[in-house]
Design a protein around this motif. Structure first.
Motif, PDB file in Angstrom:
ATOM      1  N   ILE A 155       0.928  -1.077  -0.002  1.00 49.47           N
ATOM      2  CA  ILE A 155       0.002   0.049  -0.135  1.00 49.47           C
ATOM      3  C   ILE A 155       0.682   1.268   0.233  1.00 49.47           C
ATOM      4  N   ALA A 156       2.037   1.303   0.701  1.00 46.31           N
ATOM      5  CA  ALA A 156       2.733   2.395   0.683  1.00 46.31           C
ATOM      6  C   ALA A 156       3.593   2.659  -0.529  1.00 46.31           C
ATOM      7  N   TRP A 157       3.809   1.639  -1.394  1.00 49.00           N
ATOM      8  CA  TRP A 157       4.479   1.760  -2.691  1.00 49.00           C
ATOM      9  C   TRP A 157       3.585   2.165  -3.440  1.00 49.00           C
ATOM     10  N   LEU A 158       2.141   1.759  -3.576  1.00 47.06           N
ATOM     11  CA  LEU A 158       1.305   2.316  -4.586  1.00 47.06           C
ATOM     12  C   LEU A 158       1.025   3.866  -4.132  1.00 47.06           C
ATOM     13  N   ASN A 159       0.834   4.320  -2.869  1.00 50.37           N
ATOM     14  CA  ASN A 159       0.677   5.827  -2.408  1.00 50.37           C
ATOM     15  C   ASN A 159       1.715   6.501  -2.716  1.00 50.37           C
ATOM     16  N   GLU A 160       3.013   6.119  -3.055  1.00 46.91           N
ATOM     17  CA  GLU A 160       4.202   6.713  -3.466  1.00 46.91           C
ATOM     18  C   GLU A 160       4.281   6.855  -5.012  1.00 46.91           C
TER      19      GLU A 160
END
Length: 278
Positions: free
Chosen positions: A80-85
Motif C-alpha cells: 500500500i505504501a508503494w502504491l501511494n508513493e
C-alpha cells in the motif's frame, strides 16, 4: 480437477500473469518510462506496477500477495505504501481468493481499502486441441516479426483507447524473449491484436484489442485459437487470461468473457479489486 491439481493451477495462473506484467514493464523504452513515470518493483513475492501516463487500475496495481507463500501485515503495508508513493490514484490492490492467510482480507479492510466493482474473472484452459469456430473469419492472423512491431502497438493503443505514447511501449514486446505477438489483418490493414507470454510451461494471453470498425468479425476468436495452437506446439500445459467479471446473469453481454468461454476456457475464480477511499 481434483483439489491438488486445483491448487497447482491457481498458483500457476497467478504466477504467469504476474511474470508477464513484470516483464512487460521491463520492456518499456526509456523515454516512455521518464515521460509517464513508469515504475515496477518486486515486493517479496508480489509485484507492484505504476504508470501515471495510463491512470487506470490495470497499469497501477499490486498483484501476487499471498500466492507463493502466506502474506504478512508488513508485506501488505509495504504494498500500500508503494502504491501511494508511485502509482496513479486510480490504483488497485488485487488479491486472489486463494491468498493466505485468510486474515489478509481483514487486514486489507482495516487499512481503509474497499472492494470495488465485480472484480476480474481469471480463466483457465488446459492444452487440449482447439476446435474450429463455427463462424470463420476472413481476417488473416500473423505472428509478428520486429519490423512490423508498430502494427501491434498501434492496434493495442487505438483499440483500448489508451494514451498515444503507449503504442511505442507495447511495440517493444514484439521479438522479446517469452513473448509471441499477433495481429489480425484485413488485407494490409492491422485491425486486431493479442499477445502470449510463456514461462515455465504456462501461457498468459492478453493485450486483446480490436479497432472499433472491425469488431464482431471474429478477430479475437481467431487470435485466441492461433495462440492456443502455437502454445500447445511449444509445449504449454496450461493457459490463462482475465476479463472483467460481468454482473451475474449478464455474462453473454461481455464479448471478451464470451470469447474465452467459447474457446474452451473455464472461469477459475473471480479476483477482487481493493481501492483506497481517498
Amino acid at each position: 480437477m481434483n483439489a491438488v491439481l486445483d491448487t497447482h493451477v491457481r498458483l500457476a495462473i497467478e504466477k504467469v500473469e504476474r511474470e508477464a506484467w513484470f516483464d512487460m514493464y521491463a520492456a518499456a523504452p526509456d523515454d516512455y518510462i521518464q515521460n509517464s513515470k513508469l515504475s515496477s518493483a518486486r515486493l517479496g513475492t508480489s509485484i507492484a506496477l505504476a504508470d501515471h501516463g495510463t491512470p487506470i487500475a490495470e497499469f497501477n496495481r499490486v498483484l501476487g500477495i499471498g500466492i507463493d507463500e502466506p502474506a504478512s501485515e508488513a508485506e501488505l503495508e509495504q504494498a500500500i505504501a508503494w502504491l501511494n508513493e508511485h502509482a496513479s490514484p486510480s490504483y488497485a490492490l488485487q488479491v486472489a481468493p486463494t491468498a493466505l492467510p485468510e486474515a489478509v482480507w481483514t487486514w486489507i479492510e482495516a487499512r481503509g481499502l474497499k472492494r470495488a466493482g465485480n472484480g476480474w474473472a481469471k480463466h483457465y484452459r488446459d492444452a487440449v486441441p482447439t476446435e474450429e469456430h463455427p463462424i470463420p473469419t476472413a481476417l488473416e492472423v500473423i505472428r509478428l516479426e520486429p519490423h512490423h512491431a508498430a502494427d501491434f502497438g498501434h492496434v493495442a493503443q487505438a483499440g483500448f483507447g489508451l494514451p498515444l505514447p503507449i503504442g511505442a511501449w507495447l511495440s517493444a514486446l514484439v521479438g522479446r524473449p517469452k513473448w509471441n505477438v499477433y495481429v489480425a489483418y484485413e488485407g494490409p490493414t492491422p485491425v486486431a491484436c493479442g499477445a502470449m507470454f510463456i514461462d515455465h510451461g504456462w501461457a498468459w494471453l492478453g493485450v486483446d484489442a480490436t479497432l472499433s470498425d472491425y469488431r464482431g468479425r471474429g478477430a479475437q476468436n481467431a487470435l485466441i485459437k492461433r495462440r492456443l495452437t502455437d502454445g500447445i506446439a511449444a509445449g504449454v500445459v496450461g493457459f490463462t487470461a482475465e476479463t472483467g467479471q460481468p454482473p451475474e446473469g449478464q455474462e453473454e453481454l461481455n464479448k471478451s468473457y464470451c470469447n474465452y468461454v467459447r474457446a474452451g476456457f473455464k472461469k477459475a475464480y473471480v479476483r477482487p479489486n481493493y481501492v483506497s477511499n481517498g
